[in-house]
Motif scaffolding. Structure first.
Motif, PDB file in Angstrom:
ATOM      1  N   SER A 136      56.953  23.693  21.960  1.00 31.74           N
ATOM      2  CA  SER A 136      55.498  23.842  22.080  1.00 31.74           C
ATOM      3  C   SER A 136      54.834  24.146  20.742  1.00 31.74           C
ATOM      4  N   GLY A 137      55.635  24.500  19.727  1.00 30.06           N
ATOM      5  CA  GLY A 137      55.089  24.876  18.424  1.00 30.06           C
ATOM      6  C   GLY A 137      55.040  26.376  18.220  1.00 30.06           C
ATOM      7  N   GLU A 138      55.197  27.163  19.285  1.00 31.45           N
ATOM      8  CA  GLU A 138      55.203  28.620  19.168  1.00 31.45           C
ATOM      9  C   GLU A 138      56.398  29.068  18.325  1.00 31.45           C
ATOM     10  N   ILE A 139      56.162  30.005  17.418  1.00 31.10           N
ATOM     11  CA  ILE A 139      57.236  30.591  16.628  1.00 31.10           C
ATOM     12  C   ILE A 139      57.402  32.040  17.069  1.00 31.10           C
ATOM     13  N   LEU A 140      58.613  32.372  17.484  1.00 38.86           N
ATOM     14  CA  LEU A 140      58.894  33.694  18.026  1.00 38.86           C
ATOM     15  C   LEU A 140      59.868  34.441  17.135  1.00 38.86           C
ATOM     16  N   VAL A 141      59.730  35.756  17.106  1.00 38.30           N
ATOM     17  CA  VAL A 141      60.746  36.637  16.537  1.00 38.30           C
ATOM     18  C   VAL A 141      61.389  37.349  17.718  1.00 38.30           C
ATOM     19  N   VAL A 142      62.711  37.316  17.748  1.00 40.11           N
ATOM     20  CA  VAL A 142      63.447  37.773  18.923  1.00 40.11           C
ATOM     21  C   VAL A 142      64.473  38.824  18.533  1.00 40.11           C
ATOM     22  N   ASN A 143      64.571  39.854  19.351  1.00 36.67           N
ATOM     23  CA  ASN A 143      65.589  40.883  19.169  1.00 36.67           C
ATOM     24  C   ASN A 143      66.396  41.016  20.445  1.00 36.67           C
ATOM     25  N   ILE A 144      67.726  40.894  20.298  1.00 38.40           N
ATOM     26  CA  ILE A 144      68.632  41.073  21.435  1.00 38.40           C
ATOM     27  C   ILE A 144      69.430  42.345  21.186  1.00 38.40           C
ATOM     28  N   PRO A 145      69.011  43.468  21.757  1.00 38.10           N
ATOM     29  CA  PRO A 145      69.742  44.726  21.564  1.00 38.10           C
ATOM     30  C   PRO A 145      71.042  44.704  22.373  1.00 38.10           C
ATOM     31  N   PRO A 146      71.953  45.636  22.123  1.00 39.02           N
ATOM     32  CA  PRO A 146      73.218  45.663  22.863  1.00 39.02           C
ATOM     33  C   PRO A 146      73.030  45.785  24.372  1.00 39.02           C
ATOM     34  N   SER A 147      71.937  46.402  24.802  1.00 38.93           N
ATOM     35  CA  SER A 147      71.648  46.525  26.230  1.00 38.93           C
ATOM     36  C   SER A 147      70.138  46.622  26.407  1.00 38.93           C
ATOM     37  N   GLY A 148      69.703  46.488  27.641  1.00 37.98           N
ATOM     38  CA  GLY A 148      68.278  46.613  27.927  1.00 37.98           C
ATOM     39  C   GLY A 148      67.513  45.313  27.736  1.00 37.98           C
ATOM     40  N   ILE A 149      66.225  45.426  27.520  1.00 35.64           N
ATOM     41  CA  ILE A 149      65.315  44.287  27.480  1.00 35.64           C
ATOM     42  C   ILE A 149      65.489  43.478  26.196  1.00 35.64           C
ATOM     43  N   VAL A 150      65.442  42.161  26.342  1.00 28.37           N
ATOM     44  CA  VAL A 150      65.361  41.267  25.194  1.00 28.37           C
ATOM     45  C   VAL A 150      63.899  41.209  24.770  1.00 28.37           C
ATOM     46  N   HIS A 151      63.626  41.472  23.481  1.00 29.85           N
ATOM     47  CA  HIS A 151      62.256  41.544  22.994  1.00 29.85           C
ATOM     48  C   HIS A 151      61.851  40.252  22.296  1.00 29.85           C
ATOM     49  N   VAL A 152      60.658  39.772  22.594  1.00 25.72           N
ATOM     50  CA  VAL A 152      60.110  38.582  21.961  1.00 25.72           C
ATOM     51  C   VAL A 152      58.741  38.927  21.400  1.00 25.72           C
ATOM     52  N   TYR A 153      58.544  38.651  20.109  1.00 28.55           N
ATOM     53  CA  TYR A 153      57.301  39.008  19.429  1.00 28.55           C
ATOM     54  C   TYR A 153      56.687  37.772  18.765  1.00 28.55           C
ATOM     55  N   PRO A 154      55.379  37.790  18.535  1.00 29.56           N
ATOM     56  CA  PRO A 154      54.769  36.738  17.722  1.00 29.56           C
ATOM     57  C   PRO A 154      55.268  36.865  16.290  1.00 29.56           C
ATOM     58  N   SER A 155      55.495  35.727  15.631  1.00 32.19           N
ATOM     59  CA  SER A 155      56.097  35.785  14.303  1.00 32.19           C
ATOM     60  C   SER A 155      55.119  36.227  13.226  1.00 32.19           C
TER      61      SER A 155
END
Length: 209
Positions: free
Chosen positions: A175-194
């Motif tokens: 879609s053209g969206e650029i995301l910054v993503v954090n996958i911690p060892p547990s819990g929620i996967v975080h997605v942020y605007p770049s």
């Protein structure tokens, strides 16, 4: 702010990747034992193959038509390089860019260094997919090839390279969206605007994925 549906689908995909990595680590650590080294290896490399497919397809996010067509092609191809070339025609920037942990520049703004070593490269992606295919396919008893499969890295090393690629990364969706993503060892996967490191929007992966 990224489209919430695209970001949610991407987060769910990364959540599934983490679950599969966890399973591989349990097998490698002998927390799970199928009673056969051959069976253990097959299950480990099946998870690697599924992880790679999640990485490949996740960049298509909510684009159902493109996703479905590529998924069908992937199932028919043994060599990952061919399907990666097809994916790049759809989204030349599909491959994640591994990042270091964020450094705060000023309130609401963070800087990420792009990593240069130690992660699963695009070339290694294709190699691991092909290695996984060799492990999973039944060997032809009349084959004259080498019985030993050259895995390049140990299972633990493959896991480490996958984690270094994805722990913090950026990705451009179809879609053209650029995301910054954090996958911690547990819990929620975080997605942020770049464009900013501030927690403007967080896509919550579904715990049931």
């Amino acid at each position: 702010m990224p489209d919430s549906e695209d970001a949610r689908l991407y987060a769910n995909s990364m959540f599934r990747v983490r679950n599969r990595v966890d399973l591989v680590q349990r097998l490698l650590g002998r927390e799970l034992d199928l009673g056969s080294e051959a069976f253990d290896a097959e299950l480990i490399y099946l998870q690697f193959r599924k992880i790679l497919e999640e990485i490949a397809f996740s960049s298509l996010a909510a684009n159902k038509t493109e996703y479905s067509a590529l998924h069908a092609n992937f199932a028919q191809h043994w060599k990952a390089e061919k399907i990666l070339q097809e994916l790049e025609k759809l989204n030349p920037n599909f491959y994640p860019k591994p990042l270091g942990s964020p450094k705060t520049i000023r309130p609401g703004f963070h800087h990420f260094e792009q990593l240069s070593t130690g992660f699963l490269t695009r070339e290694e992606f294709a190699a691991l997919y092909d290695i996984s295919s060799q492990v999973l396919h039944t060997r032809n008893p009349y084959s004259q090839g080498d019985v030993v499969i050259q895995a390049r890295y140990s299972g633990d090393q493959w896991v480490s390279r996958i984690q270094r690629l994805l722990s913090w990364h950026s990705v451009q969706l179809l879609s053209g969206e650029i995301l910054v993503v954090n996958i911690p060892p547990s819990g929620i996967v975080h997605v942020y605007p770049s464009s900013a490191g501030a927690d403007v929007m967080r896509a919550r992966a579904e715990e049931t994925s």
